[in-house]
Design a protein around this motif. Sequence first.
Motif, mmCIF file in Angstrom:
data_model
loop_
_atom_site.group_PDB
_atom_site.id
_atom_site.type_symbol
_atom_site.label_atom_id
_atom_site.label_comp_id
_atom_site.label_asym_id
_atom_site.label_seq_id
_atom_site.Cartn_x
_atom_site.Cartn_y
_atom_site.Cartn_z
ATOM 1 N N THR A 117 13.080 -37.262 -32.175
ATOM 2 C CA THR A 117 12.602 -36.695 -31.457
ATOM 3 C C THR A 117 12.571 -38.178 -30.072
ATOM 4 O O THR A 117 12.151 -39.699 -30.928
ATOM 5 C CB THR A 117 11.183 -36.064 -30.494
ATOM 6 O OG1 THR A 117 9.991 -36.653 -31.354
ATOM 7 C CG2 THR A 117 12.093 -34.605 -31.110
ATOM 8 N N VAL A 118 12.570 -38.458 -29.057
ATOM 9 C CA VAL A 118 12.259 -39.672 -27.712
ATOM 10 C C VAL A 118 11.280 -39.430 -27.229
ATOM 11 O O VAL A 118 11.441 -38.160 -26.306
ATOM 12 C CB VAL A 118 13.802 -39.951 -28.014
ATOM 13 C CG1 VAL A 118 13.160 -41.329 -26.634
ATOM 14 C CG2 VAL A 118 14.856 -40.778 -28.512
ATOM 15 N N VAL A 119 10.878 -40.122 -26.963
ATOM 16 C CA VAL A 119 9.733 -39.739 -25.917
ATOM 17 C C VAL A 119 9.586 -41.184 -24.671
ATOM 18 O O VAL A 119 9.583 -42.217 -24.990
ATOM 19 C CB VAL A 119 7.992 -40.394 -26.323
ATOM 20 C CG1 VAL A 119 6.817 -40.170 -25.143
ATOM 21 C CG2 VAL A 119 7.537 -39.161 -27.755
ATOM 22 N N THR A 120 9.732 -41.285 -24.064
ATOM 23 C CA THR A 120 9.931 -41.451 -22.095
ATOM 24 C C THR A 120 8.901 -41.084 -21.633
ATOM 25 O O THR A 120 8.616 -40.376 -21.387
ATOM 26 C CB THR A 120 11.559 -41.089 -21.800
ATOM 27 O OG1 THR A 120 12.669 -41.077 -22.901
ATOM 28 C CG2 THR A 120 11.896 -41.897 -20.675
ATOM 29 N N THR A 121 8.598 -42.399 -21.128
ATOM 30 C CA THR A 121 7.471 -42.385 -20.268
ATOM 31 C C THR A 121 7.749 -42.544 -18.699
ATOM 32 O O THR A 121 8.621 -43.519 -18.238
ATOM 33 C CB THR A 121 6.519 -43.412 -20.241
ATOM 34 O OG1 THR A 121 5.912 -43.104 -21.282
ATOM 35 C CG2 THR A 121 5.200 -43.237 -18.951
ATOM 36 N N VAL A 122 8.115 -41.481 -17.918
ATOM 37 C CA VAL A 122 9.003 -41.457 -16.631
ATOM 38 C C VAL A 122 8.351 -42.374 -15.984
ATOM 39 O O VAL A 122 8.458 -42.955 -15.344
ATOM 40 C CB VAL A 122 9.262 -40.043 -16.260
ATOM 41 C CG1 VAL A 122 10.395 -40.369 -15.080
ATOM 42 C CG2 VAL A 122 10.059 -39.624 -17.128
#
Length: 224
Positions: A117-122
């Motif tokens: 998975t990829v975690v993106t802080t928006v």
Amino acid sequence: MSTEVTKLVAEQRTQFGKGAARKIRRADKIPAVMYGHGTAPVHITLPGHEAMLALKHTNALLTLVIDGEEHMALAKDVQRDPIKPVIEHVDLVVVRRGEKVTVEVGVHVEGEAAPETVVTTVLNTLEVEVEATNIPEWVTVSVEGAEAGTQVLAGDVTLPEGAALLTDPEWLVVNVTQQQSQAELDAELEEAETEAGIEREESDEEAGAEAPAAEEGAPEAEEA
């Protein structure tokens, strides 16, 4: 919570403009202005080294001693030199104990999401209303074990006691998505290039692979 208040001895100043500001900085001091609670702005200088240390953290709370009188103030705008480690100017807002202020606090993501998975802080900061003497340095979002498709909205973030969220609670803060394979990335890139009308040049290897092989049994050239 940021309950520590740094005390600095400040001096009032009467000279303004770029030339005066450069002179202040050469003396290892920082030009600043303090305002709020209906009072006229007070132009001051801060001790350079001590102020630099105090302002390393966002939303720094200071007790300023000016002519023997103490004033509590919150650093609202710190202007830094884009190249050198120098603070050019500071805006300070007068606050009182028990008073609530509006500040932006950083979002700190911790934990390991599910594999592939990829975690993106928006959204990197949240706007909150909180007591001036209890400003958090950041708020924490845990993604431990989070599966693809997990979304953390502003309203899902746990705030310190007494803090109220001012950011739209429906705004996306953290997004967990499925990791793409290299083939999928290449396909997306090729599609984007095609839509943009970009023609990719063939590499020598690709050209060699597409060259037609010599037909078996083809007649040999006659000798002269």
